[in-house]
Design a protein around this motif. Sequence first.
Motif, PDB file in Angstrom:
ATOM      1  N   HIS A  65       0.852  -1.194   0.000  1.00 44.35           N
ATOM      2  CA  HIS A  65       0.000   0.000   0.000  1.00 44.35           C
ATOM      3  C   HIS A  65       0.879   1.232   0.000  1.00 44.35           C
ATOM      4  CE1 HIS A  65       0.545  -1.021   4.258  1.00 44.35           C
ATOM      5  NE2 HIS A  65       0.139   0.167   4.634  1.00 44.35           N
ATOM      6  N   HIS A  80       1.556   3.758   1.973  1.00 46.97           N
ATOM      7  CA  HIS A  80       2.166   4.407   3.153  1.00 46.97           C
ATOM      8  C   HIS A  80       3.702   4.408   3.057  1.00 46.97           C
ATOM      9  CE1 HIS A  80      -1.770   3.655   5.608  1.00 46.97           C
ATOM     10  NE2 HIS A  80      -1.863   4.666   4.773  1.00 46.97           N
ATOM     11  N   GLU A 103       6.410   3.753   4.824  1.00 48.83           N
ATOM     12  CA  GLU A 103       7.334   2.657   5.158  1.00 48.83           C
ATOM     13  C   GLU A 103       7.202   1.494   4.166  1.00 48.83           C
ATOM     14  OE1 GLU A 103       4.449   3.138   6.645  1.00 48.83           O
ATOM     15  OE2 GLU A 103       3.909   1.560   8.069  1.00 48.83           O
ATOM     16  N   HIS A 104       6.178   1.541   3.345  1.00 55.48           N
ATOM     17  CA  HIS A 104       5.953   0.497   2.337  1.00 55.48           C
ATOM     18  C   HIS A 104       6.357   0.926   0.932  1.00 55.48           C
ATOM     19  CE1 HIS A 104       3.752  -1.777   5.379  1.00 55.48           C
ATOM     20  NE2 HIS A 104       3.264  -0.607   5.746  1.00 55.48           N
ATOM     21  N   HIS A 119      -7.308  -2.121   4.680  1.00 53.25           N
ATOM     22  CA  HIS A 119      -6.546  -1.145   5.475  1.00 53.25           C
ATOM     23  C   HIS A 119      -6.463   0.192   4.718  1.00 53.25           C
ATOM     24  CE1 HIS A 119      -3.197   0.557   7.746  1.00 53.25           C
ATOM     25  NE2 HIS A 119      -2.413   0.514   6.694  1.00 53.25           N
ATOM     26  N   ASP A 136      -1.148  -5.341   5.263  1.00 54.14           N
ATOM     27  CA  ASP A 136      -1.883  -5.130   6.515  1.00 54.14           C
ATOM     28  C   ASP A 136      -3.207  -5.882   6.514  1.00 54.14           C
ATOM     29  OD1 ASP A 136      -0.006  -2.765   6.828  1.00 54.14           O
ATOM     30  OD2 ASP A 136      -1.324  -2.385   8.529  1.00 54.14           O
TER      31      ASP A 136
HETATM   32 ZN   LIG Z   1      -0.211   1.179   6.385  1.00 52.75          ZN
END
Ligand SMILES: [Zn+2]
Length: 297
Positions: A87, A89, A91-92, A170, A189
């Motif tokens: 996804h 975000h 850190e991904h 998520h 997630d």
């Molecule tokens: Zn996330």
Amino acid sequence: MKHLILTGLMMAGGAFAQSQSVLGEYTTKISDHVWAIMGFPNIAIVVGSKATLVVDTGMGPKNGATIARVAAKLAPGNQKLFLTTTHFHPEHAAGEPGFPASTILIRNRVQQQEMEKHGQEMIDSFSSRPQNKELLAGVVLRAPDVLFDQEATVDLGGVTARLIWFGGAHTRGDELTFVEPDSTLISGDVVQNKTMPNIYGDGGTPSSWLAVLDKIAGTNAAHVLPDHSAPGDGSMVAAERSLISEMRTRALAFRRQGVSVEDAGKRVSEELKKEHPDWPNTNAAAFVKSIYSDPVE
Ligand SMILES: [Zn+2]
């Protein structure tokens, strides 16, 4: 001194890395063709005879470069490197600039749209923490080389990765990767281990999350690698489904009785704490809020 030794040992085992945004080079084997760097988040590296696929980038380019180095070490003969993200975000996804320029970046269209809408805002919000600020400094996100709607298949040589978008959970653009012949699901997630589900912003709804889990059940995964908890077997899919559907049944009953969302959140959290005393956290407040505002009953 004792403390230093203990920390060193834990890092060697990978356990200490769980809470750390700076990823190490230690890998754990998940299945025949899938390795993981366990950390924040867990990174999957899928190795075929011709090509390698990395799922998720770590927080910022320094982590992306570490992952690319580990991928090259796992399969020195593979010329092609594919990268996808569970996804949008940071850190991904925000470690992408640390990968070699020849890396083929693939993701689903809904995730890309979500990233264009909210990606920078998330980077700014994560950057309020000093360590993240340093890791995310100067990140410029590039457009993917390949966009897909529902599913893309990547042939890695004797190993096939199916990249799938089943709907919002998520986030809206949650992507799942299913690796054959291993029957390994890289679940982001969407399927976690002893971890509370969480819907971010205008992501999915509890009912759309359940619909996604029903579709995942059809893949009959034998191994599951989530991004923020420990790997496990295929029973994690059914466990996630019963966790969400039980929370939903309870919260909807409270809603029908006119219980406030705050009180319902507290009561569901207490019940979960009794049922799962070994879980690190059973705070259901945010998810109960999502259930209360879900238009589907
Ligand atoms: Zn996330």
